[in-house]
Scaffold this active site. Structure first.
Site, PDB file in Angstrom:
ATOM      1  CE  LYS A 116      35.152  31.317  48.446  1.00  0.00           C
ATOM      2  NZ  LYS A 116      34.544  32.647  48.646  1.00  0.00           N
ATOM      3  NE  ARG A 136      31.115  39.381  50.196  1.00  0.00           N
ATOM      4  CZ  ARG A 136      31.272  38.279  49.465  1.00  0.00           C
ATOM      5  NH1 ARG A 136      30.457  37.253  49.618  1.00  0.00           N
ATOM      6  NH2 ARG A 136      32.234  38.216  48.558  1.00  0.00           N
ATOM      7  CE1 TYR A 190      13.494   9.371  63.215  1.00  0.00           C
ATOM      8  CE2 TYR A 190      15.211   9.860  61.609  1.00  0.00           C
ATOM      9  CZ  TYR A 190      14.827   9.328  62.826  1.00  0.00           C
ATOM     10  OH  TYR A 190      15.761   8.767  63.657  1.00  0.00           O
ATOM     11  CG  MET A 221      22.948  11.891  61.635  1.00  0.00           C
ATOM     12  SD  MET A 221      23.256  11.753  63.414  1.00  0.00           S
ATOM     13  CE  MET A 221      22.258  13.091  64.042  1.00  0.00           C
TER      14      MET A 221
END
Length: 357
Positions: A33, A129, A253, A301
Site C-alpha cells: 500500500k 480503529r 534558516y 525545502m
C-alpha cells in the site's frame, strides 16, 4: 539533472519477503500500500509476483493500478470497499476484500454478484480503529457464508502494540481473537511485520509483512530476525556547494546551528520537498564520500547542510547517502522523532532507479 535519487534494490526486497515466509512457515501477503511505502508498488509487485502468495493494498485505486500493470496475483483491499458499487469491480478483477463494518456485510448481502468473492473478516480485538465487535463476529461469519455471495472467509485482526515486545496487550488481543473465533472453521491472519519478527508464538496461517519488506525494523530495541533484513531503498544526492566558515557563523534558516570553530560546510541537493524530514536536527547522520558525518542546521525545502570539517576527501560532487545500507532509515527516523514508515511514504519528487542489487 538534479542529483537526488532513490535506488531500489529489488533483490533485497525478495530477500526480506523470503525471511517472512521462512520464520513463520505461513503464506504471506506482501503489503505494498501507499505505493509500496514509497518504493513503487508496480515495480515491487513485479519483482515479487513469481513467489508472493499475494499482495495487500489500502484501497481499490491501488489494486486497479496493479491489475492495469498486468499483476494477476491475489490482491487484498485492507480497508475493504468505501461504496457498495465498488463490489462490481471487486468481482471483475477478482480482488479479495476486508470486511470490517456491519454496513459492508449488509452491502454484500444485498448485492447482485456474478460470482462469490473472498472476504477477510476483521475483528476489533483491542486496537479500536476498525473491525467488528467480538459479540458480532461469529454471526457476521455465518451471515457471510449464508449469503451465497462469499466463496471463502479468512479471519483477521490487527495488533496495536506488537512493536513493543514486552507489552501484554498483544497477548490480550490474541485471547480476544481466539474467544471470538471459537467454532469458526477458517484460516486466520494476525501477524504484521512486528509480529512476524518478534512474536513467533502467535499462530497465523497468513502473515502480512509490510515495513520489514523494505528492510526497516519496527522495533526500538535489537531483534535477531530484524537484523537479517536488507535495506531496499538508498536515498542519495550530491554536494552542490562547499563553504569555509569561521567560528560564530550561522548555518541555514533560523540560525539553528552556529559554528563553534572553523568549519567546512557542504550543501546537499535534498530537502523536505523531496520527503526528507524537516524536523531532522543537527547531528542526524549522513554518509558522505564513504565517511559518516552529520546534518547541520535546519533542513530547507530543496537543500540541507552537512559537516565536511573532518571529511577532507569530500567536496563538490561527492555522493551523500541520506539513508540506505549504511545510514539506516530507522536511525534517521529516531533523530527526526518519527518512524521509518513515514519517511519512506513521504518520499516524492525524487526519481526511483531500480536494480537487482
Amino acid at each position: 539533472m538534479r542529483p537526488a535519487r532513490a535506488l531500489i534494490d529489488l533483490q533485497a526486497l525478495r530477500h526480506n519477503y523470503r525471511i517472512a515466509r521462512e520464520v513463520t512457515g505461513a503464506k504471506a501477503l506482501a503489503v505494498i500500500k501507499a505505493d509500496a511505502y514509497g518504493h513503487g508498488a508496480v515495480r515491487c509487485a513485479q519483482a515479487l509476483e513469481a513467489e508472493a502468495d499475494g499482495f495487500a493494498v489500502a484501497c481499490i485505486e491501488e489494486a486497479l493500478e496493479l491489475r492495469a500493470a498486468g499483476i494477476l496475483a491475489p490482491v487484498l483491499l485492507l480497508e475493504g470497499f468505501f461504496e457498495a458499487d465498488e463490489l462490481a469491480l471487486i468481482v471483475e478483477h477478482d480482488f479479495w476484500c476486508v470486511v470490517h463494518s456491519l454496513w459492508q456485510l449488509e452491502a454484500i448481502e444485498q448485492a447482485t454478484l456474478s460470482k462469490p468473492i473472498t472476504v477477510w473478516l476483521k475483528l476489533d480485538s483491542g486496537m479500536h480503529r476498525v473491525g467488528l465487535h467480538p459479540k458480532d463476529y461469529p454471526a457476521a461469519y455465518q451471515r457471510l457464508l449464508a449469503s451465497g455471495k462469499v466463496a471463502k472467509v479468512v479471519l483477521m485482526s490487527h495488533f496495536a502494540r506488537a512493536d513493543e515486545l514486552h507489552e501484554q496487550s498483544s497477548a490480550d488481543q490474541v485471547a480476544v481473537f481466539e474467544a471470538a473465533r471459537q467454532g469458526l472453521a477458517a484460516e486466520v491472519s494476525l501477524r504484521n511485520s512486528p509480529a512476524v519478527l518478534g512474536w513467533p508464538q502467535i499462530h497465523s496461517d497468513w502473515v502480512r509483512p509490510g515495513i520489514m519488506l523494505y528492510g526497516a525494523t519496527p522495533f526500538e530495541e535489537a531483534n535477531a530476525v530484524a537484523e537479517r533484513l536488507q535495506p531496499v531503498m538508498t536515498l542519495e544526492s550530491k554536494v552542490i556547494s562547499v563553504r569555509e566558515l569561521p567560528p560564530g557563523e550561522p548555518v541555514g534558516y533560523g540560525a539553528k546551528f552556529i559554528t563553534d570553530k572553523p568549519m567546512r560546510i557542504g550543501v546537499v541537493a535534498m530537502g523536505y520537498a523531496d520527503g526528507y524530514p524537516r524536523q531532522a536536527p543537527t547531528g542526524t547522520p549522513v554518509l558522505v564520500a564513504g565517511q559518516r558525518s552529520r546534518i547541520l542546521g535546519r533542513v530547507s525545502m530543496d537543500m540541507l547542510c552537512i559537516d565536511l570539517t573532518d571529511v577532507p576527501q569530500a567536496g563538490l560532487g561527492s555522493t551523500v547517502e541520506l539513508w540506505g545500507k549504511n545510514i539506516l532509515a530507522s536511525d534517521v527516523a529516531k533523530w527526526a522523532d518519527t518512524i521509518p514508515y513515514q519517511i519512506f511514504c513521504n518520499l516524492r519528487r525524487v526519481p526511483r532507479l531500480y536494480s537487482e542489487g
